[in-house]
Design an enzyme around this catalytic site. Sequence first.
Site, short mmCIF file in Angstrom:
data_model
loop_
_atom_site.label_atom_id
_atom_site.label_comp_id
_atom_site.label_asym_id
_atom_site.label_seq_id
_atom_site.Cartn_x
_atom_site.Cartn_y
_atom_site.Cartn_z
N ASN A 12 2.73 -3.47 7.55
CA ASN A 12 3.70 -2.62 7.46
C ASN A 12 2.90 -1.05 7.41
O ASN A 12 1.51 -1.36 7.35
CB ASN A 12 4.54 -2.69 6.27
N CYS A 13 3.49 0.06 7.23
CA CYS A 13 2.93 1.23 7.21
C CYS A 13 1.76 1.26 6.02
O CYS A 13 0.80 2.03 6.33
CB CYS A 13 4.03 2.29 6.78
N GLU A 14 2.13 0.61 5.08
CA GLU A 14 1.00 0.73 4.12
C GLU A 14 -0.51 0.09 4.41
O GLU A 14 -1.54 0.50 4.12
CB GLU A 14 1.47 0.19 2.62
N VAL A 63 -2.32 2.39 6.61
CA VAL A 63 -2.99 3.50 6.17
C VAL A 63 -4.40 3.02 5.32
O VAL A 63 -5.09 3.67 5.04
CB VAL A 63 -1.88 4.50 5.37
#
Length: 213
Positions: free
Chosen positions: A142-144, A147
């Site tokens: 996911n987005c985490e 990053v």
Amino acid sequence: MFLYQLLSFFFVVSKKEEKPKYDLSLYKRGDLLEVPRTLFTHFGIYLGDDRVAHLIPDILPAITKNKSAIAKMVTNNRLILGAITKEASVRVDSVADFAYGSEILINHVDKVCAQPPLDGDEVARRAEKLLGSVTYSLLWYNCEHYVMYCRYGMAISYQTYQFCTTIRKIVFSRLSALLTALCGVCTALYVGCVTPLMFVLILLVSFTIWMAA
């Protein structure tokens, strides 16, 4: 075309009234930006010049090739449907579109991550290199995850870990094991399937949950 028009109408309902102003002087290239959005926290990497790279689910690219429509801010409806269908992309948006009206935290993860962050230019370079379509997974990518890889060099998600830990406490508990055994016995008696094999299966499942608790 009809499906696209119908979904477009559906998306308009959730449109934000007015984009708040953000002080761009607060952000440096390679910063990890964090905002609360819907039921989770959303993450992105600041690239400079009011640009944020972030991984976000989006159903629209799966139903239309209209680049101008896809480039618009991803609404919550587009996001949720994208998460369900596992359609996502790493894209670049303005700070306002990325934040979606929420307050932005800067490098907040630095306080909890044992791994020191990479150089800002290297973080941004990694973020830009991964732009494009990806297969989304709520638990595994996911987005985490995106990053964390860009800024710290390891694709992990604290949100996923906390979620799985909570589910484990609920599912793999002694009470859950006892309830599973009780429900299994009651179901077997109700359907008239009282056989040694059935009781062995009930016992095996309950024992597995008990040992995992």
